[in-house]
Design an enzyme around this catalytic site. Sequence first.
Site, short mmCIF file in Angstrom:
data_model
loop_
_atom_site.label_atom_id
_atom_site.label_comp_id
_atom_site.label_asym_id
_atom_site.label_seq_id
_atom_site.Cartn_x
_atom_site.Cartn_y
_atom_site.Cartn_z
N ARG A 1 35.62 37.33 36.25
CA ARG A 1 36.70 38.26 35.91
C ARG A 1 38.00 37.47 35.71
NH1 ARG A 1 38.61 43.60 39.33
NH2 ARG A 1 38.72 42.13 41.07
N ASP B 1 42.05 43.71 48.81
CA ASP B 1 42.58 42.89 47.73
C ASP B 1 43.81 43.57 47.16
OD1 ASP B 1 41.67 44.91 46.08
OD2 ASP B 1 40.13 43.71 45.09
#
Length: 578
Positions: free
Chosen positions: A175, A461
């Site tokens: 990603r 996160d």
Amino acid sequence: MALRTIPGVSMRAIPGVSILAPVAAGHGGILTPPAQEFVATLHRAFNPRRKELLKRRDDRQKELDAGRLPNFLVQTAAIRADPSWRCAPPAPGLVDRRVEITGPVDRKMVINALNSGATQYMADFEDSHAPTWINTLDGHVNMCDAVRRTISYTAPNGKQYKLRTDGKLATLLVRPRGWHLDEAHFMVDGEPCSGSLFDFGLFFYHNARACLDVGLGPYFYLPKMESHLEARLWNDVFNTAQDMVGLPRGTIRATVLIETLLAAFEMEEILYELRDHSAGLNCGRWDYIFSFIKKLRNHKEFVLPDRASVTMTSPFMDAYVRLLIKTCHKRGVHAMGGMAAQIPIKDDPVANDAALAKVRADKQREVTAGHDGTWVAHPALVPVAMEIFNKHMPQPNQLHVRREDVNVTAADLLDVRGGALLAEAGITEKGLRDNMSVGLAYMESWLAGAGCVPIHNLMEDAATAEISRSQLWQWVRHGARTTAGTEITADYVMQLLREELAAQEAKMGAEKFAASKYPLAAQLFSSTITGGPYSDFLTTLCYDHIVTKPDTTRNMDVASLDAAWAASPELVTANSGN
């Protein structure tokens, strides 16, 4: 073999490129002149469009603020209505995706994730990655070694980590950063390189053919897009990159995270734009909640209750899931479920059992809804999720589950039951304090260089930190009240912030606290929780504080550089795979 570097050489930038930070010897094989040229070419070709699309995001936000709520696009109705088009069939290693693990690109994590027993591993340069210069280049070294199966690690205590040899490694997906992020250390023609193109370009340039050599391909996850035009931009990047190195178009496959409210209204169009490169869509649910708050932040009727009360059964979230599954299966690609952020609670068996029960219920909901796979954040959750999906999905996927019973409207995707969701669940003092502690602790860790942090027995996160600060902002902005009747004002949240800081200082000790990033985190956090100016992303708000100051002595003269390269003929050349 693994990439070779020139020990002790500080990398010289190619013409038109400036590298504004030292390049360690171990990173020399990543920023080779041909790799720099590859990234710079992509940036020159596509950054103008990227900037136009980011401006379009700002314009759309102004429309939302003025009351023009999201809806399905009239101009692309024919694409949605056309039953004939399909996306590319699943690529090798992406047919069965029942359990994917995600996490940052530090070396030990990469090895553990590939060894975890998950079907795939998404290596993350985005939300669980603090993009310091060293972190990012270390991550690319780790990707090169992982693709070539040469990665290993020896911990400070002497413990060794190596890849398993039984052929059961997870398929690697990468990603890159979202379109909104820059790479400030790598300048092209006087402007910062797109973080997306930097991450994608370096990985693809060094590893595309090496991925094919092990029977897989260069596979990606694409974050935070807000429109099909942004997907079209990615598709053009893919075609150009493949043409530049002589690979057939369609070699790349990418799964798009539907983690913005506006993208939910353009799912079919996003698949259409990427159809030759598409590997499906994923319910990036934490960022989706953040986006829901952010995009509708100026509308009081969309104020949400405590983060813990916004679940996948909330009406607007349930509609989003059902539409995603139907859309993917209609077009022949995977519909991936969301993240289980729980981590093992080793010192509390009762709490640990309760957390695992939540994971099992979540994964059972996903698989019975028609998802083809799911995400976990910790290797210990892989067998838990695998058990559920194996039980309810004995075949590799559920592409045959068409969900033709689903009919999701624009109103469904915005359904907070006229404020009933807030009225029923409410905003508690605990919810306020949890948002404060999670947001502040995450920002402190990110500023210190760690983008994935265990907090309150969850692996947090950037997405959950974004929810935390956005809810605080939203509650202050609209004068919300707690279930105890307390009005949530700027003064009140600042009082809670001071109390959280005092608690952290007492826990850490004054000296350690002063040396930490908590004072800076509090300064930045306070600027975006009091209902005034709103920063689109915490990562862009904080990024300047982790940027390495320019090193004006970093470059070698051309003759010395040429001599260094000539003395090391085995350095990686364009897509050699060696």
